[in-house]
Design a protein around this motif. Sequence first.
Motif, PDB file in Angstrom:
ATOM      1  N   LEU A 246       1.619   9.668 -30.212  1.00 19.25           N
ATOM      2  CA  LEU A 246       2.227   9.995 -31.504  1.00 19.25           C
ATOM      3  C   LEU A 246       1.381  11.007 -32.268  1.00 19.25           C
ATOM      4  N   GLN A 247       0.076  10.824 -32.258  1.00 17.40           N
ATOM      5  CA  GLN A 247      -0.814  11.767 -32.945  1.00 17.40           C
ATOM      6  C   GLN A 247      -0.777  13.140 -32.287  1.00 17.40           C
ATOM      7  N   GLN A 248      -0.752  13.161 -30.969  1.00 21.02           N
ATOM      8  CA  GLN A 248      -0.689  14.444 -30.258  1.00 21.02           C
ATOM      9  C   GLN A 248       0.611  15.175 -30.550  1.00 21.02           C
ATOM     10  N   ILE A 249       1.713  14.424 -30.655  1.00 19.18           N
ATOM     11  CA  ILE A 249       3.005  15.036 -30.965  1.00 19.18           C
ATOM     12  C   ILE A 249       2.989  15.627 -32.367  1.00 19.18           C
ATOM     13  N   GLU A 250       2.439  14.886 -33.327  1.00 19.34           N
ATOM     14  CA  GLU A 250       2.340  15.393 -34.689  1.00 19.34           C
ATOM     15  C   GLU A 250       1.505  16.662 -34.752  1.00 19.34           C
ATOM     16  N   ASN A 251       0.526  16.777 -33.855  1.00 14.57           N
ATOM     17  CA  ASN A 251      -0.337  17.968 -33.813  1.00 14.57           C
ATOM     18  C   ASN A 251       0.259  19.094 -32.975  1.00 14.57           C
ATOM     19  N   GLY A 252       1.448  18.856 -32.388  1.00  9.36           N
ATOM     20  CA  GLY A 252       2.064  19.882 -31.558  1.00  9.36           C
ATOM     21  C   GLY A 252       1.489  19.967 -30.158  1.00  9.36           C
ATOM     22  N   GLU A 253       0.701  18.976 -29.739  1.00  4.19           N
ATOM     23  CA  GLU A 253       0.082  18.978 -28.409  1.00  4.19           C
ATOM     24  C   GLU A 253       1.008  18.248 -27.432  1.00  4.19           C
ATOM     25  N   PHE A 254       2.140  18.849 -27.146  1.00  5.33           N
ATOM     26  CA  PHE A 254       3.174  18.167 -26.379  1.00  5.33           C
ATOM     27  C   PHE A 254       2.790  17.931 -24.917  1.00  5.33           C
ATOM     28  N   GLU A 255       2.166  18.899 -24.302  1.00  8.48           N
ATOM     29  CA  GLU A 255       1.770  18.717 -22.906  1.00  8.48           C
ATOM     30  C   GLU A 255       0.723  17.615 -22.774  1.00  8.48           C
ATOM     31  N   GLU A 256      -0.200  17.531 -23.717  1.00  2.14           N
ATOM     32  CA  GLU A 256      -1.190  16.458 -23.692  1.00  2.14           C
ATOM     33  C   GLU A 256      -0.520  15.110 -23.949  1.00  2.14           C
ATOM     34  N   ALA A 257       0.486  15.116 -24.811  1.00  2.00           N
ATOM     35  CA  ALA A 257       1.211  13.872 -25.095  1.00  2.00           C
ATOM     36  C   ALA A 257       1.918  13.351 -23.842  1.00  2.00           C
ATOM     37  N   VAL A 258       2.482  14.263 -23.044  1.00  2.00           N
ATOM     38  CA  VAL A 258       3.143  13.853 -21.799  1.00  2.00           C
ATOM     39  C   VAL A 258       2.141  13.179 -20.867  1.00  2.00           C
ATOM     40  N   LYS A 259       0.951  13.755 -20.746  1.00  7.55           N
ATOM     41  CA  LYS A 259      -0.077  13.160 -19.891  1.00  7.55           C
ATOM     42  C   LYS A 259      -0.470  11.766 -20.393  1.00  7.55           C
ATOM     43  N   THR A 260      -0.583  11.630 -21.694  1.00  5.91           N
ATOM     44  CA  THR A 260      -0.945  10.335 -22.276  1.00  5.91           C
ATOM     45  C   THR A 260       0.129   9.292 -22.003  1.00  5.91           C
ATOM     46  N   LEU A 261       1.393   9.694 -22.175  1.00  3.75           N
ATOM     47  CA  LEU A 261       2.497   8.760 -21.953  1.00  3.75           C
ATOM     48  C   LEU A 261       2.604   8.361 -20.485  1.00  3.75           C
ATOM     49  N   GLU A 262       2.405   9.301 -19.578  1.00  2.00           N
ATOM     50  CA  GLU A 262       2.455   8.976 -18.155  1.00  2.00           C
ATOM     51  C   GLU A 262       1.327   8.024 -17.768  1.00  2.00           C
ATOM     52  N   ALA A 263       0.159   8.186 -18.397  1.00  2.00           N
ATOM     53  CA  ALA A 263      -0.944   7.251 -18.141  1.00  2.00           C
ATOM     54  C   ALA A 263      -0.577   5.857 -18.632  1.00  2.00           C
ATOM     55  N   GLY A 264       0.106   5.780 -19.775  1.00  2.00           N
ATOM     56  CA  GLY A 264       0.541   4.486 -20.278  1.00  2.00           C
ATOM     57  C   GLY A 264       1.554   3.819 -19.376  1.00  2.00           C
ATOM     58  N   LEU A 265       2.452   4.612 -18.791  1.00  2.00           N
ATOM     59  CA  LEU A 265       3.462   4.060 -17.888  1.00  2.00           C
ATOM     60  C   LEU A 265       2.846   3.539 -16.601  1.00  2.00           C
ATOM     61  N   ASP A 266       1.723   4.097 -16.190  1.00  2.00           N
ATOM     62  CA  ASP A 266       1.061   3.656 -14.962  1.00  2.00           C
ATOM     63  C   ASP A 266       0.152   2.450 -15.166  1.00  2.00           C
ATOM     64  N   ALA A 267      -0.049   2.049 -16.413  1.00  2.00           N
ATOM     65  CA  ALA A 267      -0.943   0.913 -16.681  1.00  2.00           C
ATOM     66  C   ALA A 267      -0.354  -0.367 -16.090  1.00  2.00           C
ATOM     67  N   PRO A 268      -1.168  -1.224 -15.497  1.00  2.00           N
ATOM     68  CA  PRO A 268      -0.642  -2.436 -14.829  1.00  2.00           C
ATOM     69  C   PRO A 268      -0.205  -3.526 -15.794  1.00  2.00           C
ATOM     70  N   ASP A 269      -0.711  -3.520 -17.027  1.00  2.00           N
ATOM     71  CA  ASP A 269      -0.434  -4.623 -17.948  1.00  2.00           C
ATOM     72  C   ASP A 269       0.549  -4.247 -19.059  1.00  2.00           C
ATOM     73  N   VAL A 270       1.304  -3.179 -18.874  1.00  2.00           N
ATOM     74  CA  VAL A 270       2.234  -2.749 -19.915  1.00  2.00           C
ATOM     75  C   VAL A 270       3.429  -3.689 -19.978  1.00  2.00           C
ATOM     76  N   THR A 271       3.874  -4.023 -21.190  1.00  2.00           N
ATOM     77  CA  THR A 271       5.014  -4.920 -21.358  1.00  2.00           C
ATOM     78  C   THR A 271       6.325  -4.136 -21.335  1.00  2.00           C
ATOM     79  N   ASP A 272       7.438  -4.848 -21.221  1.00  2.00           N
ATOM     80  CA  ASP A 272       8.745  -4.182 -21.198  1.00  2.00           C
ATOM     81  C   ASP A 272       9.015  -3.446 -22.509  1.00  2.00           C
ATOM     82  N   ASP A 273       8.668  -4.049 -23.639  1.00  2.00           N
ATOM     83  CA  ASP A 273       8.873  -3.393 -24.927  1.00  2.00           C
ATOM     84  C   ASP A 273       8.036  -2.126 -25.035  1.00  2.00           C
ATOM     85  N   GLN A 274       6.823  -2.181 -24.519  1.00  2.00           N
ATOM     86  CA  GLN A 274       5.972  -0.991 -24.532  1.00  2.00           C
ATOM     87  C   GLN A 274       6.530   0.085 -23.610  1.00  2.00           C
ATOM     88  N   LEU A 275       7.076  -0.325 -22.464  1.00  2.00           N
ATOM     89  CA  LEU A 275       7.687   0.644 -21.556  1.00  2.00           C
ATOM     90  C   LEU A 275       8.865   1.356 -22.219  1.00  2.00           C
TER      91      LEU A 275
END
Length: 292
Positions: A40-69
Amino acid sequence: MASLVVGSLLSPTAALARPLFPQPLLFQVAPARPEIGRALQQIENGEFEEAVKTLEAGLDAPDVTDDQLVELYRLLGLTSLYLGDEERAREAYEKLLQARPDYELPRNTPPKIRTLYARIKEDIKNRRVRPVTLQVDPIPDATGSEPVVATATIEEMALGARARLFYRRAGAQAYSSVDFTRDRAHKERYVATIPAYELPAAASAYEVEYYFEVADAAQRRLAGRGDAFNPLVFQIAPEAGAVARAGERPWYKSPWLWVAVGAVAVAGTAGAVVYATSEERGRVPITVRVNP
């Protein structure tokens, strides 16, 4: 480049009148997760490509919940559109809607995003989405008092879906089940283990009936192999030194005779279920003649 893409999504007046990234509704807020806040902070700063990398890392996390997904896919879809990558945005929204067909974007979402989202929902309603594909290895005959491991490859796994292995000793009333868990080293590889205590050694061989199933959050079957009425079979060998009972399992009962690839398409609100199984459950009468 990023500012040009954003300009195509929002009018200059609208862009100044509200934050770049609309706030979700209260009932849509997922539990806190560092990748979500950072993106969210990266998006507000216009760092969209970095935000995509951050989100993909979150999706690969083993303990992510369905709501977080759900929130991660929502952010990934929006961010991808800001970058002009409609294909990636569409894929993110499809995965979100496969498990949450009633999910709605915030009312202040830009019109272009809402239009794409509505089109994807219509495609899901008409089942024009990629099917869940299940590839499974048949379970070979095993030794008693030892765990049995089943492996599967699942592609396009829907958000919130569960893959399970159901099993029972032949003749038992109910099935037990174990969940498939994702192999961290291989994103689409899943493993399920029947514990050793469920498969005790015995003086004579016995059969275990089983089937595979992938079901979504609403318990609709997305893919599978076999079912409760037409299960697959493997055999537990007799204890060492024990004399096996006459009448071994006939050749047509071998689990290696069926092709271990099953795919069923179930999309969003669609209720139709199509699946196949190749296991024959008939019994062949045998007459034994003994010469005096």
